[in-house]
Design a protein around this motif. Sequence first.
Motif: not given
Length: 261
Positions: A108-121
């Motif tokens: 779940f923590i990893l999912y939150q990290i991905i959702q935060f950085v995804l727009p900048g990838l």
Amino acid sequence: MTPSQDVTTPDIQQEEYGNSEPDALNELPDEVEMSLFDHLEELRQRIFYSLIGVAVGVVGCFIAVKPIVKLLEVPAQGVKFLQLAPGEYFFVSIKVAGYSGLVLSSPFILYQIIQFVLPGLTRRERRLLGPVVLGSSVLFVTGLVFAYLLLIPAALNFFISYGEDVVDQLWSIDKYFEFVLLLLFSTGLAFQIPIIQLLLGNLGIVSSQKMISGWRFVIMGAVVLGAVLTPSTDPLTQSLLAGAVLGLYFGGIGLVKLTGK
């Protein structure tokens, strides 16, 4: 239109189409303008959600902490555990629940990290997300299993056999779990080496040839890492972890080669 123009036009078009695919891979598909305040607000929300996930995992593990404690006591066959201070087992239970809850809530923590950085990838970077997340999770669990089945029994057998005819095996439960939990998580983190290599290779930072050329430093680093990460001082445990680190490193080189980097 002259004949020379007829010949060069397809070449120009081919060059334009040939460069369009790499440019598309470097684009931001979900590029959205956000202010610094908006970024900080989203970061705050992601951290808040992650803390809630960790809290739920820790509470759930604390409710079922006794089976977890008994499972972690299995490698110490023939050892009797003592509570040397009031409330020692209680604080051990909190520590075990904390580590276990963190592991359970990590997806779940990893999912939150991905959702935060995804727009900048970019599209190219997003292609790495799936293999990196899956590989990292599998390797971390593999590291935990490796430590539980090999490293911990090897270290405990060394200490038990060393003082078998001299002292009775009566151990502090707090010291034992401090040893076990540290060894488990340090091994799980050490097993992330191939993922780091894969990222460095695919991002063009380090090539597989460069990784191979530094094998002498890698061997020295693996020995040092085995000595630092293992809470015990026995050579067997340190050698097992150092050997696993070397195997993971050269396996990571193979993955980088397979991806053509």
